[in-house]
Design an enzyme around this catalytic site. Structure first.
Site, mmCIF file in Angstrom:
data_model
loop_
_atom_site.group_PDB
_atom_site.id
_atom_site.type_symbol
_atom_site.label_atom_id
_atom_site.label_comp_id
_atom_site.label_asym_id
_atom_site.label_seq_id
_atom_site.Cartn_x
_atom_site.Cartn_y
_atom_site.Cartn_z
ATOM 1 N N LYS A 61 0.839 -1.201 0.000
ATOM 2 C CA LYS A 61 0.000 0.000 0.000
ATOM 3 C C LYS A 61 0.871 1.247 0.000
ATOM 4 C CE LYS A 61 -3.921 -2.251 2.142
ATOM 5 N NZ LYS A 61 -4.524 -2.724 3.382
ATOM 6 N N GLN B 9 -5.053 -1.332 9.553
ATOM 7 C CA GLN B 9 -4.959 -2.689 8.997
ATOM 8 C C GLN B 9 -5.602 -3.710 9.939
ATOM 9 O OE1 GLN B 9 -3.532 -3.477 5.850
ATOM 10 N NE2 GLN B 9 -4.485 -5.437 6.277
ATOM 11 N N ASP C 268 -11.449 2.877 3.767
ATOM 12 C CA ASP C 268 -11.878 1.480 3.685
ATOM 13 C C ASP C 268 -13.391 1.379 3.558
ATOM 14 O OD1 ASP C 268 -10.096 -0.595 3.505
ATOM 15 O OD2 ASP C 268 -9.692 -0.717 5.659
#
Ligand code: NDP
Length: 300
Positions: A54, A98, A121
C-alpha cells in the site's frame, strides 16, 4: 475457453495511472497532495506485506504515505489517540487501520473513531448508511473494484440480474448495494440459501465472495454471464511439488470459462483492484475535503 478474460492486473494498472494523473493535476492546479495514513498494530506477516504494498503504490501515485507501526501490545487507548491525531491532521486525507487487530483491541471501536470523511476502507457505519441510502459515501475497496470492472465490461448494468454469493460487511453486502444503485435486480445468497445452483443459473452477473475453493462449477453459470470471482483460497498443488500450494477462487475457473461471457481469474482478477481502489478513495477523500469536483471515473 470461450469467455473473455477480465484482466484485473491490467485494469488495476490503468486505475493507478488515472489516479496518478489526477493527483498530478490536483498538485499543479491547487497545490494539494493527497495523503494516506496506514496503521499497523503487531507483526502479522501477511499484514506487513499488505502495508508495504500500500505504501509503495501510494508513493508511486504521487501521494504522501504515512506509516504507523505499533507494537502488538499497544493499549487500545493509545491506538484511539493516534486515530484522533490523524483525524485532526490536514495532511492526512485517508486513514486505514490494517485488520485484524490484536484481541485486546475492540475493532468496532477503532473503526468508529475514524473520521468518516477519511474512512478510505468504507467500513465506518456512516459510510455504510450513506451507501445503503444511495448517498455519496466512501465505498469499500474490493466491491468498488468489482463495480469498476463490471461497468467497463457492460457499460450500463441497468436491468441485469445480479447474484452475489456471500453477505459479509466488507464484500457481499456493499457489492449488492452498489449493484442495486446501478439498477441491477439483485439477489444476495449465503450459506442458508436453498438451491444455490438454481439461484446462480439466473444470474447475468455472478459475484462469488465466499472463501470456499472452486465451490461454483461451470454448470451453475448462465451461458454468457459475467463472473466476478472475489474468493482467494490456497489449496495443495502436488503437481508443483511436495508441499506446494496454489491460489484458486470460489469458482471452478476452467468449466465456468467455457460457458461464461466474461470471467475474472484468480489470481490476477479482483485482487489487484483492491489497492488501486484504496488509492482512488484517498484521492476522492482529498478532493471532497477541498470542496473540489469528484475524480472522474474513480468513484461509485
Ligand atoms: P466471510 O467469511 O466474511 O463471508 C463469507 C460469506 O460466504 C458468508 O456470507 C457466508 O454465508 C457465505 N457462505 C459460506 N459458505 C457458503 C456456502 N456453502 N454457500 C453459500 N454461501 C456461503 O468472507 P469475506 O466476504 O471476507 O471474503 C470472501 C472471500 O473473498 C474470501 O475468499 C476472501 O479471501 C476473499 N476476499 C478477497 C479480497 C480481494 O480480492 N482483495 C478482499 C476481501 C475478501 P453466512 O453469512 O450465511 O455464513
Amino acid at each position: 475457453m470461450n469467455a473473455k478474460l477480465i484482466d484485473g492486473k491490467a485494469f488495476a494498472a490503468d486505475v493507478r495511472a488515472r489516479v496518478a494523473e489526477q493527483v498530478a493535476r490536483l498538485k499543479a492546479d491547487h497545490g494539494l497532495t493527497p495523503g494516506l495514513a496506514v496503521v499497523l498494530v503487531g507483526e502479522d506477516p501477511a499484514s506487513q506485506v499488505y502495508v508495504r504494498n500500500k505504501g509503495k503504490q501510494t508513493v508511486e501515485a504521487g501521494m504522501n504515505s504515512y506509516e504507523h507501526k505499533l507494537d502488538v501490545s499497544t493499549p487500545e487507548a493509545e491506538l484511539l489517540a493516534l486515530v484522533e491525531k490523524l483525524n485532526a491532521d490536514p495532511a492526512v486525507h485517508g486513514i486505514l487501520v490494517q485488520l485484524p487487530l490484536p484481541d485486546h483491541i475492540d475493532e468496532a471501536k477503532v473503526l468508529a473513531t475514524i473520521d468518516p470523511a477519511k474512512d478510505v476502507d468504507g467500513f465506518h457505519i456512516s459510510n455504510v448508511g450513506l451507501l445503503a441510502t444511495g448517498q455519496k459515501a466512501l465505498v469499500p475497496c474490493t466491491p468498488l473494484g468489482c463495480l469498476m470492472m463490471l461497468r467497463d465490461h457492460h457499460g450500463s448494468l441497468s436491468g441485469l440480474n445480479a447474484v452475489v454469493v456471500g453477505r459479509s460487511n466488507i464484500v457481499g453486502k456493499p457489492m449488492a448495494q452498489l449493484l442495486l444503485r446501478d439498477s441491477c435486480t439483485v439477489t444476495i445468497a449465503h450459506s442458508r440459501t436453498k438451491d444455490l445452483a438454481a439461484v446462480c443459473r439466473g444470474a447475468d452477473i455472478l459475484v462469488a465472495a465466499v472463501g470456499r475453493p472452486q465451490m461454483i462449477p461451470g454448470d451453475w453459470v448462465k451461458p454468457g454471464a459475467t463472473v466476478i470471482d472475489v474468493g482467494i483460497n490456497r489449496i495443495p498443488a502436488p503437481e508443483k511439488g511436495e508441499g506446494k500450494t496454489r491460489l484458486v477462487g470460489d469458482v471452478e475457473f476452467d468449466s465456468a470459462a467455457e460457458v461464461a461471457g466474461a470471467i475474472t481469474p484468480v489470481p490476477g482478477g479482483v485482487g489487484p483492484m483492491t489497492i488501486a481502489c484504496l488509492l482512488a478513495n484517498t484521492l476522492t477523500a482529498c478532493a471532497r475535503a477541498a470542496g473540489l469536483p469528484e475524480p472522474e471515473g474513480l468513484t461509485a
